[in-house]
Design a protein around this motif. Structure first.
Motif, PDB file in Angstrom:
ATOM      1  N   ALA A   1      30.352  31.618  16.700  1.00 11.31           N
ATOM      2  CA  ALA A   1      29.482  30.376  16.526  1.00 11.31           C
ATOM      3  C   ALA A   1      28.239  30.753  16.002  1.00 11.31           C
ATOM      4  O   ALA A   1      27.685  29.869  15.391  1.00 11.31           O
ATOM      5  CB  ALA A   1      29.388  29.936  18.213  1.00 11.31           C
TER       6      ALA A   1
ATOM      7  N   THR B   1      28.141  30.867  12.071  1.00  8.31           N
ATOM      8  CA  THR B   1      28.671  29.535  11.325  1.00  8.31           C
ATOM      9  C   THR B   1      27.816  28.497  11.737  1.00  8.31           C
ATOM     10  O   THR B   1      26.860  28.463  12.565  1.00  8.31           O
ATOM     11  CB  THR B   1      30.176  29.411  11.818  1.00  8.31           C
ATOM     12  OG1 THR B   1      30.190  29.255  13.139  1.00  8.31           O
ATOM     13  CG2 THR B   1      31.013  30.570  11.221  1.00  8.31           C
ATOM     14  N   GLU B   2      28.253  27.260  11.377  1.00 14.48           N
ATOM     15  CA  GLU B   2      27.393  26.095  11.176  1.00 14.48           C
ATOM     16  C   GLU B   2      27.897  24.946  11.994  1.00 14.48           C
ATOM     17  O   GLU B   2      27.438  24.440  12.772  1.00 14.48           O
ATOM     18  CB  GLU B   2      26.617  25.798   9.920  1.00 14.48           C
ATOM     19  CG  GLU B   2      25.786  26.920   9.528  1.00 14.48           C
ATOM     20  CD  GLU B   2      25.051  26.611   8.143  1.00 14.48           C
ATOM     21  OE1 GLU B   2      25.351  25.350   7.607  1.00 14.48           O
ATOM     22  OE2 GLU B   2      24.205  27.525   7.584  1.00 14.48           O
ATOM     23  N   THR B   3      28.961  24.655  11.387  1.00 14.56           N
ATOM     24  CA  THR B   3      29.674  23.387  11.630  1.00 14.56           C
ATOM     25  C   THR B   3      31.259  23.582  12.335  1.00 14.56           C
ATOM     26  O   THR B   3      31.524  22.710  12.928  1.00 14.56           O
ATOM     27  CB  THR B   3      30.051  22.674  10.550  1.00 14.56           C
ATOM     28  OG1 THR B   3      30.860  23.237   9.433  1.00 14.56           O
ATOM     29  CG2 THR B   3      28.742  22.139   9.917  1.00 14.56           C
ATOM     30  N   ILE B   4      32.079  24.639  12.093  1.00 11.20           N
ATOM     31  CA  ILE B   4      33.422  24.762  12.503  1.00 11.20           C
ATOM     32  C   ILE B   4      33.153  24.882  14.132  1.00 11.20           C
ATOM     33  O   ILE B   4      32.318  25.556  14.656  1.00 11.20           O
ATOM     34  CB  ILE B   4      34.123  25.972  11.926  1.00 11.20           C
ATOM     35  CG1 ILE B   4      35.590  25.993  11.759  1.00 11.20           C
ATOM     36  CG2 ILE B   4      33.348  27.284  12.305  1.00 11.20           C
ATOM     37  CD1 ILE B   4      36.290  26.923  11.244  1.00 11.20           C
ATOM     38  N   ARG B   5      34.440  24.137  14.621  1.00  4.29           N
ATOM     39  CA  ARG B   5      34.481  24.477  16.115  1.00  4.29           C
ATOM     40  C   ARG B   5      34.930  25.897  16.325  1.00  4.29           C
ATOM     41  O   ARG B   5      35.580  26.171  15.752  1.00  4.29           O
ATOM     42  CB  ARG B   5      35.476  23.540  16.760  1.00  4.29           C
ATOM     43  CG  ARG B   5      34.879  21.760  16.440  1.00  4.29           C
ATOM     44  CD  ARG B   5      35.571  21.215  17.332  1.00  4.29           C
ATOM     45  NE  ARG B   5      35.648  21.362  18.970  1.00  4.29           N
ATOM     46  CZ  ARG B   5      34.653  20.671  19.661  1.00  4.29           C
ATOM     47  NH1 ARG B   5      33.596  19.860  19.197  1.00  4.29           N
ATOM     48  NH2 ARG B   5      34.487  21.032  20.961  1.00  4.29           N
TER      49      ARG B   5
ATOM     50  N   TYR C   1      25.516  26.135  21.395  1.00  3.47           N
ATOM     51  CA  TYR C   1      26.186  25.246  20.140  1.00  3.47           C
ATOM     52  C   TYR C   1      26.824  23.983  20.406  1.00  3.47           C
ATOM     53  O   TYR C   1      28.167  24.059  20.768  1.00  3.47           O
ATOM     54  CB  TYR C   1      27.305  26.396  19.615  1.00  3.47           C
ATOM     55  CG  TYR C   1      26.693  27.758  19.339  1.00  3.47           C
ATOM     56  CD1 TYR C   1      25.775  28.088  18.426  1.00  3.47           C
ATOM     57  CD2 TYR C   1      27.114  28.822  20.536  1.00  3.47           C
ATOM     58  CE1 TYR C   1      25.383  29.445  18.347  1.00  3.47           C
ATOM     59  CE2 TYR C   1      26.443  30.012  20.128  1.00  3.47           C
ATOM     60  CZ  TYR C   1      25.755  30.251  19.217  1.00  3.47           C
ATOM     61  OH  TYR C   1      25.080  31.524  19.092  1.00  3.47           O
TER      62      TYR C   1
ATOM     63  N   ARG D   1      30.654  22.098  19.551  1.00  3.45           N
ATOM     64  CA  ARG D   1      31.216  23.300  18.895  1.00  3.45           C
ATOM     65  C   ARG D   1      32.102  24.054  19.416  1.00  3.45           C
ATOM     66  O   ARG D   1      32.953  24.871  18.874  1.00  3.45           O
ATOM     67  CB  ARG D   1      30.473  24.012  17.909  1.00  3.45           C
ATOM     68  CG  ARG D   1      29.618  23.130  16.694  1.00  3.45           C
ATOM     69  CD  ARG D   1      28.817  24.146  16.166  1.00  3.45           C
ATOM     70  NE  ARG D   1      29.625  24.993  15.431  1.00  3.45           N
ATOM     71  CZ  ARG D   1      29.111  26.172  15.056  1.00  3.45           C
ATOM     72  NH1 ARG D   1      27.809  26.424  15.203  1.00  3.45           N
ATOM     73  NH2 ARG D   1      29.905  27.267  14.636  1.00  3.45           N
TER      74      ARG D   1
ATOM     75  N   THR E   1      39.301  22.768  10.851  1.00  2.44           N
ATOM     76  CA  THR E   1      38.717  22.385  11.850  1.00  2.44           C
ATOM     77  C   THR E   1      38.078  23.382  12.950  1.00  2.44           C
ATOM     78  O   THR E   1      36.896  23.111  13.459  1.00  2.44           O
ATOM     79  CB  THR E   1      39.732  21.423  12.511  1.00  2.44           C
ATOM     80  OG1 THR E   1      40.162  20.595  11.701  1.00  2.44           O
ATOM     81  CG2 THR E   1      39.203  20.519  13.928  1.00  2.44           C
ATOM     82  N   ARG E   2      38.779  24.244  13.311  1.00  3.83           N
ATOM     83  CA  ARG E   2      38.463  25.137  14.550  1.00  3.83           C
ATOM     84  C   ARG E   2      38.743  26.369  14.322  1.00  3.83           C
ATOM     85  O   ARG E   2      39.956  26.696  13.660  1.00  3.83           O
ATOM     86  CB  ARG E   2      38.912  24.536  15.855  1.00  3.83           C
ATOM     87  CG  ARG E   2      40.213  24.573  16.309  1.00  3.83           C
ATOM     88  CD  ARG E   2      40.556  23.667  17.349  1.00  3.83           C
ATOM     89  NE  ARG E   2      40.734  22.434  17.115  1.00  3.83           N
ATOM     90  CZ  ARG E   2      40.318  21.387  17.740  1.00  3.83           C
ATOM     91  NH1 ARG E   2      39.061  21.499  18.514  1.00  3.83           N
ATOM     92  NH2 ARG E   2      40.323  20.146  17.570  1.00  3.83           N
TER      93      ARG E   2
ATOM     94  N   GLU F   1      35.237  27.908   7.632  1.00  2.00           N
ATOM     95  CA  GLU F   1      34.329  26.785   7.399  1.00  2.00           C
ATOM     96  C   GLU F   1      34.280  26.067   6.077  1.00  2.00           C
ATOM     97  O   GLU F   1      34.185  24.943   6.062  1.00  2.00           O
ATOM     98  CB  GLU F   1      33.063  27.202   8.047  1.00  2.00           C
ATOM     99  CG  GLU F   1      32.140  26.026   8.353  1.00  2.00           C
ATOM    100  CD  GLU F   1      30.555  26.728   8.855  1.00  2.00           C
ATOM    101  OE1 GLU F   1      30.479  26.322  10.061  1.00  2.00           O
ATOM    102  OE2 GLU F   1      29.831  27.469   8.379  1.00  2.00           O
TER     103      GLU F   1
END
Length: 327
Positions: A64, A67-71, A98, A101, A38-39, A33
């Motif tokens: 998930a 973490t905060e933003t990563i798919r 989530y 995401r 991206t994912r 992340e």
């Protein structure tokens, strides 16, 4: 620049256990992340001592939540092992927890040996019913209609991007017909890559989910400050493939100095063919190798995987790969 993503199998290394593997998975996801991946996908496998991602949806929730933003998603859930309604409920729950995401990648292989497949499968011909099961699953994600007798709660009306995974023309054709993004397992089964990719792009039918074809390709990447170190780290994956072909899958082995002493000439040919889509070396070699792969196949995204024994070296490998990604 081309998006890069990570495929993780939560490897259990010799001298370690599943708890440590899960800690490493979350740490690597957070590292990815920060690096801008991206994912982060996890793969369903069963009865494999060196792979701890069998309860894939549970582990996706763990990653998930940390973490905060990563798919975060599945690469994939092996649909013949599950009822489509249950998968819709699981991923509807994840996507509700989530939002924006969660990805759902679907495969039709059992992800295990035949005996375990028999223990897992809902009915004998479940793999043959894969296209119907995919369509049933997609239906459960649609907004519920008045009087609908069975609905996914949560799941109905929840935005869950669905991908089809494959290593043959079958998955490419189905993804094209349903208008879904397609991920090809070129990191371990590259033989049909060119034909499958061409078929998917040629036969793609736009859908409400996807307007144009979108193909993600798997690549093994092992990067280190020097080629010598990278080649040595790569022997972990080579040994694992030899062990699997010998019918003795085990924990993830440490690297060795002489892989030639480990495999037979016939085993070497088979493993090198399976791992043909691999980029191994120092930063310059990784940059050139990834650029050449992208130039040849023109993927929309790359999914990198690195079965490296040492966790710090694995993190460093993904760091070098991100710094070396093609434009």
């Amino acid at each position: 620049m081309i998006p890069l993503s990570i495929l993780d199998l939560a490897p259990v290394c010799e001298g370690s256990d599943a708890s440590q593997a899960f800690a490493h998975t979350l740490d690597l996801a957070r590292h990815a992340e920060r690096l801008g991946y991206t994912r982060y996908w996890l793969a369903e496998h069963h009865n494999m001592p060196g792979i701890a991602s069998a309860a894939t949806a549970v582990l996706i929730g763990h990653v998930a939540g940390g973490t905060e933003t990563i798919r975060v998603g599945s690469g994939g859930v092996m649909l013949p092992n599950h009822a489509p309604l249950q998968v819709a409920e699981q991923f509807g729950t994840l996507a509700s927890l989530y939002p924006g995401r969660i990805d759902l990648g679907l495969g039709r292989a059992p992800g295990t040996d035949q005996a375990t497949a028999r223990a897992l499968r809902r009915y004998h011909d479940s793999a043959d019913a894969f296209p119907q099961d995919v369509q049933e699953l997609l239906y459960y994600f649609e907004p519920a209609e008045p009087g609908q007798p069975v609905r996914a709660v949560p799941g109905a009306g929840v935005d869950v991007p669905v991908w089809l995974l494959g290593s043959s023309l079958f998955g490419a054709r189905l993804a094209a017909r349903l208008g879904l993004p397609y991920a090809f397992a070129s990191h371990f089964a590259p033989d049909a890559l060119d034909h499958a990719l061409a078929l998917y792009r040629r036969e793609f039918t736009p859908s409400r989910r996807l307007a144009r074809p979108y193909a993600m390709l798997g690549v093994n990447v092992v990067a280190a400050p020097s080629e010598t170190e990278a080649r040595r780290l790569f022997t972990t994956l080579q040994q694992s493939f030899v062990n699997l072909r010998r019918g003795r899958p085990g924990l993830i082995p440490p690297p060795i100095d002489d892989i030639e002493a480990y495999w037979t000439p016939a085993e070497r040919i088979g493993v090198e063919q399976a791992l043909a889509c691999s980029v191994v070396g120092d930063p310059d070699q990784v940059r050139d190798g990834l650029a050449a792969f992208v130039e040849r196949h023109r993927p929309d995204e790359l999914m990198l995987t690195a079965n490296v024994y040492d966790h710090a070296a694995r993190k460093r490998s993904f760091e070098i790969a991100m710094a070396s990604r093609p434009g």
